[in-house]
Design an enzyme around this catalytic site. Sequence first.
Site, PDB file in Angstrom:
ATOM      1  CB  CYS A   2    -129.121  41.057 -49.789  1.00  0.00           C
ATOM      2  SG  CYS A   2    -129.891  41.194 -48.081  1.00  0.00           S
ATOM      3  NE  ARG A  27    -128.011  37.655 -54.415  1.00  0.00           N
ATOM      4  CZ  ARG A  27    -127.345  36.437 -54.240  1.00  0.00           C
ATOM      5  NH1 ARG A  27    -127.357  35.624 -55.119  1.00  0.00           N
ATOM      6  NH2 ARG A  27    -126.896  36.256 -53.034  1.00  0.00           N
ATOM      7  CD1 TRP A  72    -136.277  38.551 -49.573  1.00  0.00           C
ATOM      8  CD2 TRP A  72    -134.896  37.268 -48.282  1.00  0.00           C
ATOM      9  NE1 TRP A  72    -137.096  37.390 -49.141  1.00  0.00           N
ATOM     10  CE2 TRP A  72    -136.324  36.767 -48.477  1.00  0.00           C
ATOM     11  CE3 TRP A  72    -133.950  36.851 -47.415  1.00  0.00           C
ATOM     12  CZ2 TRP A  72    -136.457  35.413 -47.579  1.00  0.00           C
ATOM     13  CZ3 TRP A  72    -134.227  35.657 -46.779  1.00  0.00           C
ATOM     14  CH2 TRP A  72    -135.497  34.892 -46.914  1.00  0.00           C
ATOM     15  CG  ASN A  98    -125.924  38.343 -49.346  1.00  0.00           C
ATOM     16  OD1 ASN A  98    -127.011  38.094 -48.623  1.00  0.00           O
ATOM     17  ND2 ASN A  98    -125.575  37.642 -50.442  1.00  0.00           N
ATOM     18  N   GLY A  99    -125.846  38.548 -46.102  1.00  0.00           N
ATOM     19  CA  GLY A  99    -125.349  37.443 -45.090  1.00  0.00           C
ATOM     20  C   GLY A  99    -125.867  37.720 -43.590  1.00  0.00           C
ATOM     21  CD  GLU A 470    -141.235  22.182 -58.299  1.00  0.00           C
ATOM     22  OE1 GLU A 470    -140.692  21.874 -57.210  1.00  0.00           O
ATOM     23  OE2 GLU A 470    -140.514  23.345 -59.072  1.00  0.00           O
ATOM     24  CE  LYS A 474    -141.597  26.613 -59.146  1.00  0.00           C
ATOM     25  NZ  LYS A 474    -140.793  26.184 -58.593  1.00  0.00           N
ATOM     26  CD  GLU A 477    -141.578  28.797 -55.401  1.00  0.00           C
ATOM     27  OE1 GLU A 477    -140.491  29.110 -54.816  1.00  0.00           O
ATOM     28  OE2 GLU A 477    -141.846  28.001 -56.638  1.00  0.00           O
ATOM     29  CG  HIS A 493    -155.306   7.597 -45.409  1.00  0.00           C
ATOM     30  ND1 HIS A 493    -156.222   6.628 -44.630  1.00  0.00           N
ATOM     31  CD2 HIS A 493    -155.052   6.863 -46.294  1.00  0.00           C
ATOM     32  CE1 HIS A 493    -156.283   5.485 -45.245  1.00  0.00           C
ATOM     33  NE2 HIS A 493    -155.209   5.549 -46.507  1.00  0.00           N
ATOM     34  CE  LYS A 592    -133.237  31.464 -59.751  1.00  0.00           C
ATOM     35  NZ  LYS A 592    -134.789  30.564 -59.598  1.00  0.00           N
TER      36      LYS A 592
HETATM   37  C1  G6P Z   1    -135.202  29.294 -52.423  1.00  0.00           C
HETATM   38  C2  G6P Z   1    -135.881  29.456 -53.738  1.00  0.00           C
HETATM   39  C3  G6P Z   1    -136.444  28.165 -54.289  1.00  0.00           C
HETATM   40  C4  G6P Z   1    -135.134  27.067 -54.530  1.00  0.00           C
HETATM   41  C5  G6P Z   1    -134.549  27.031 -53.005  1.00  0.00           C
HETATM   42  C6  G6P Z   1    -133.223  26.126 -53.311  1.00  0.00           C
HETATM   43  O1  G6P Z   1    -136.158  28.818 -51.342  1.00  0.00           O
HETATM   44  O2  G6P Z   1    -137.036  30.415 -53.742  1.00  0.00           O
HETATM   45  O3  G6P Z   1    -137.073  28.425 -55.626  1.00  0.00           O
HETATM   46  O4  G6P Z   1    -135.707  25.803 -54.728  1.00  0.00           O
HETATM   47  O5  G6P Z   1    -134.102  28.155 -52.547  1.00  0.00           O
HETATM   48  O6  G6P Z   1    -132.252  26.781 -53.958  1.00  0.00           O
HETATM   49  P1  G6P Z   1    -131.054  26.142 -54.645  1.00  0.00           P
HETATM   50  O7  G6P Z   1    -130.119  27.276 -55.197  1.00  0.00           O
HETATM   51  O8  G6P Z   1    -130.367  25.526 -53.514  1.00  0.00           O
HETATM   52  O9  G6P Z   1    -131.581  25.200 -55.594  1.00  0.00           O
END
Ligand code: G6P
Length: 597
Positions: A2, A27, A72, A98-99, A470, A474, A477, A493, A592
């Site tokens: 949040c 967020r 969120w 938030n938390g 990665e 991407k 996501e 395998h 994020k």
């Molecule tokens: C969330 C985001 C990812 C990010 C991860 C770690 O899951 O959606 O994009 O890689 O957190 O975030 P950080 O701020 O610790 O790199």
Amino acid sequence: MCGIVGYIGSREAQEILLDCLKRLEYRGYDSAGVAIVSDGEIDVQKSVGEISVLESQIKKISGGAGIAHTRWATHGRPTTENAHPFISCDGKYAVVHNGIITNYMDLRERLIEGGHRFTSDTDSEILAHLIEDAEGEDLFAKVVKALDKVEGAYALAAIDGGAEEIVVARNESPLVIGIGHDENFVASDVTALLRYTNEVLYLHDREVARVQADSVEIYDLEGNHVERGTQKVSWNLEDAERSGYPHFMLKEIFEQPQAVHESLLGRLGSLEEDPFFSENAFSSVKIVGCGTSYHAGLVGKYIIEELSKLPTTVQISSEYRYSSLSEEKPLVVIITQSGETADTLAAAREASRRGCRTLAITNVLGSAITREADTVIYTRAGPEIGVAATKTFVTQLIALYLLGLRLASSRRSISSERRRQIITDMRALPRAIQDVLNNADAIESLTTRSAKSQSIFFIGRHINFPTALEGALKTKEISYIHGEGYPAGELKHGPLALLSTETPVVAICVRDHTYEKMLGNVREVTARGAPVLAIGTEGDRDLEKYAEDVFLVPHVDPLFTPIPIIVVLQLYAYYIAKKRGCPIDKPRNIAKTVTVE
Ligand code: G6P
């Protein structure tokens, strides 16, 4: 997670809060709400959905103090009832949070027995009722008393009908106070405030602050006054805006040459100077991180082992605590772009508890990890707003190259010639990225078939196995297509069973010691009818014989190939998501910065 914001001053709070809230939308975006103090009363308006929905429905309320929230969901579904701000039964106090309050069930039961009526399923609502019940002559005193009872993580902002002050508190969730002229601001993240100020005060864990229009006072929860100077943030508003790009993600992909340049600036010549390395000798390295940062760590293993010859292991932050204790004390490298990810902060604390020295790689000045770790390498990527990490990943790799070189220097593990070569090659990386970006249209044209598929495989070997992971992350996501990264040698395998003419495979076939084996793996795939997009090195005319589509990146030292390759994969994911009409900057169900474990 949040996002929370607050404003107190002589301007109309509602307008400012909505503006700041939009900048925090990454967020969380399942519901939002605003509370404004107007003529001694608190007016709360909330709605489900993005902030634009709240904005279109909101009734204008005049007042110079207020708080707001974008959510969120963690406890309770995304409904209007569960949206913040929450108001006490007597209507005198409003709070955004938030938390996660871990003991909220107990507290809730007790509050209900005491006659409080709850309107939501959230843990956060208890805060409004606790503040109402708490003893104290003013809002500040009541918030401090209420927090006595609370366990868990919080960044919170509370107001009352007096409109004299906003009271904020933090424990394990980020909170920053923005300093203005006869007005002050509060936010989860400094990017929300850049239009108004770049002078900020970061609140630390277990601190509470009284924010008035012309003053800010910080105390710890024991009541001791805390002196803290303000910090100037070098980011500006333009950094935090889309600047004509359709999405933040695309803007941030295109900012990568500059971000890499900034991250290298002044650093390649001063690798010897950090006393942290001369004072500490390490016999191994452990890297922890989540999501994209974890993938950076996986690339980091190859970088550090090649440059420093130190054995390096990588672990997902949330799993670190379960790893068995060993006698040796590795250097623990903690990677987190936000510096606030709860799982990663917990891993950092665990590493310190085990007596390890810790080094953080983060993009956010003043974030929680900068206080947990023994030393920090900042990535200087500028603010990243798109939920899918792009420029922070690439600059994390830069930080890992710098770290590898630093460790190599103290261990004399590479020749001075190799070292010079690496430094020269690093300086050329912004150009290599720019070359890929100049061909973005060609990458877009390679996504037509993939955008219609249900599943895409990404394969690579050695240092480009994590690049494949990665690329897959991407894609899943932001385009909601199942993406799976695999070490190319492992396809046979199991996963070959999943391939068909409908399953595109992206194969990383750069000209390094993995090349021949990669060609063999591409043959295995094409034999099953799966269409292959091969990403190779410029000048390679052979790949066309093996793969349906080919994209070539500039030649760089094998150690640096993940950088141009990931830029291709970022654009590939972006254009697929765009073709599918996905909300690229705000993918469903993910946030994020995740401040819960
Ligand atoms: C969330 C985001 C990812 C990010 C991860 C770690 O899951 O959606 O994009 O890689 O957190 O975030 P950080 O701020 O610790 O790199």
